[in-house]
Scaffold this motif. Sequence first.
Motif, PDB file in Angstrom:
ATOM      1  N   ALA A  27       1.928  -4.195   0.901  1.00 27.94           N
ATOM      2  CA  ALA A  27       1.204  -2.844   1.274  1.00 27.94           C
ATOM      3  C   ALA A  27       0.767  -2.205   0.235  1.00 27.94           C
ATOM      4  CB  ALA A  27       2.475  -1.943   2.071  1.00 27.94           C
ATOM      5  N   LEU A  28       1.556  -2.325  -1.142  1.00 27.57           N
ATOM      6  CA  LEU A  28       1.033  -1.476  -2.219  1.00 27.57           C
ATOM      7  C   LEU A  28      -0.098  -2.306  -2.754  1.00 27.57           C
ATOM      8  CD1 LEU A  28       4.543  -1.363  -4.095  1.00 27.57           C
ATOM      9  CD2 LEU A  28       3.190   0.582  -3.023  1.00 27.57           C
ATOM     10  N   ARG A  29      -0.253  -3.564  -2.643  1.00 25.32           N
ATOM     11  CA  ARG A  29      -1.776  -4.210  -3.048  1.00 25.32           C
ATOM     12  C   ARG A  29      -2.749  -4.088  -2.213  1.00 25.32           C
ATOM     13  NH1 ARG A  29       1.411  -3.380  -6.745  1.00 25.32           N
ATOM     14  NH2 ARG A  29       3.346  -4.459  -6.816  1.00 25.32           N
ATOM     15  N   LEU A  30      -2.383  -3.579  -0.776  1.00 24.26           N
ATOM     16  CA  LEU A  30      -3.473  -3.279   0.305  1.00 24.26           C
ATOM     17  C   LEU A  30      -4.125  -4.583   0.701  1.00 24.26           C
ATOM     18  CD1 LEU A  30      -5.575  -0.268  -1.091  1.00 24.26           C
ATOM     19  CD2 LEU A  30      -3.417  -0.302   0.150  1.00 24.26           C
ATOM     20  N   ARG A  31      -2.860  -5.573   0.890  1.00 20.28           N
ATOM     21  CA  ARG A  31      -3.531  -6.788   1.440  1.00 20.28           C
ATOM     22  C   ARG A  31      -3.465  -6.726   2.933  1.00 20.28           C
ATOM     23  NH1 ARG A  31       0.862  -8.944  -2.028  1.00 20.28           N
ATOM     24  NH2 ARG A  31       0.061  -9.397  -3.989  1.00 20.28           N
ATOM     25  N   GLY A  32      -4.409  -7.584   3.591  1.00 23.35           N
ATOM     26  CA  GLY A  32      -4.530  -7.652   4.782  1.00 23.35           C
ATOM     27  C   GLY A  32      -5.430  -6.295   5.395  1.00 23.35           C
TER      28      GLY A  32
END
Length: 522
Positions: free
Chosen positions: A336-341
């Motif tokens: 979530a913090l790396r904005l994956r997906g």
Amino acid sequence: MASGSKRTTMKYIYNLPYREYYMLCRYLNADDTWEDVAGNWMNMDVLTIMDLRRQKNPAEYVLNLWGHENHTIVELFVIFHKMKFYEPMKLLQPYVSPKYHYLLHDVEKCLQKSTYKKPEPDRYSKDMKIGEQNCNWKQPAVSDLIKLLSETSTKKDHCMKNKVMLQVPVIEVPQPQSDSNNLNVVSPKATPLHDLSIVNQITNTSKKNNNVLFTKNEITLPQATYEELVVATDMWSIQNVLSKGSFSTVYKVFINYKLNVLGQWKNTAVAIKRMAPRNPSSDQYLRTEIQQSFTEIKILNSRPHENILPLYAYSLDGETPCLIYQLMQNGSLDDALRLRGNSEPLSWLQRHEIAVGTARGLQYLHTIGDRPLIHGDIKSSNILLNRNLEPRLGDFGLAREGPEKADMLVSKILGTKPYLPDDYLTDRRLSTKIDTYSFGIVLYELATGLLAYDNSRPQHKFLKEFVKNFNKDDQAQIMDKKAGTEMKSIFINFILLGNWCTNKLPKDRPEMEPVFRKLNNL
């Protein structure tokens, strides 16, 4: 350019993509080259190498064992340079910083000049090691090429009998087949763990020693068959891999809408953790896998909580143990913090609720039993988020029961270095304050959106050092702008609580219960 940059940021061996890892194993298995690498260059003892000779894919075990110690791709690249082993160097080149590419060119020149014979390593000379701090071991900061391999011990090999091959990272590497280039090969039929006497031995020993394992009579979870899990994951397809941890691979269930085939286990969305396939004839590996599975089952079965990942069932009748969990639709906090997906950025309020829930789960583990349960590996990738972004603590493979009071000395340090305090790394004193410190690093991650360890930062590669390098007036510079401006005062609260949790001395760190109260009352 972006792709190349992304490749060179892959630091550790277990970060290698599937294809490259598979090909690397093939190179090392050819002519038993892995033995040279393991014995002469990685300093593995004779007993370990004898064990590995019985494996179908010994190179995989060598890389897993070394990867568990967080050795880097660059270190492996330098080893191959010393061996003048051109093919794997060429394979690893895209994942190594350009400043080390000259090593490959040296080997090319050498091969062009003359027929090459592998040199014997000089056991009495000092080798060179890459100048990056290893995230599993405490090392002084050094620059460029420094000591790669420690000087070979003059002690005899039998003095290393007690070297433990436990909890190695797992990356699925199928056996190559001569008639196929398909990388997604699985065995047509599972080999069951039919020797239940091993299970009896382990459970009886655990009861005798009063440790965290359980006896068979204590198992209240349902058992699933290995075959139905094979179907649910589309034969362990790499397309269904959710994550690869230190000891296992986690799969999502397979759903084929075109053929109207619902692959969900019991019509329930689940994630399936599969331990590394081992040779069933090797009791040592079988015991290790069952012990690791039993530990996690014991914890998750005996201490259910709204902020602990629910465990639905387990399987021990196949070629490897499997655990079946509730599926966390939003992945990990790290995702979530790396904005994956393509996920949306977390707001400050969402981050606050995630912190509160994580602290609630931790203080529960520390206080619910006669002795505290220490998770031992709290980090953003082990905090999972459900459909409503509610946090669940997962991956209890390193969990251990702590002492009733103060701390205790442990023989082996487990965990991830950027999340561990220096006092634990040097003195090996285990206590609940280890989890407190790790949680403080997670608070820094929530506040800044930065990695706990980032080699691309020119200075202060560890997030704690990076944050504390900014004084109170300058801290706004490191605020995660993706969280927006609404309720941004939460940022300061995260920094202050993170400072409290990461105090240098354990006695100055709080227990998790007051940390939870502080967060909950904000």
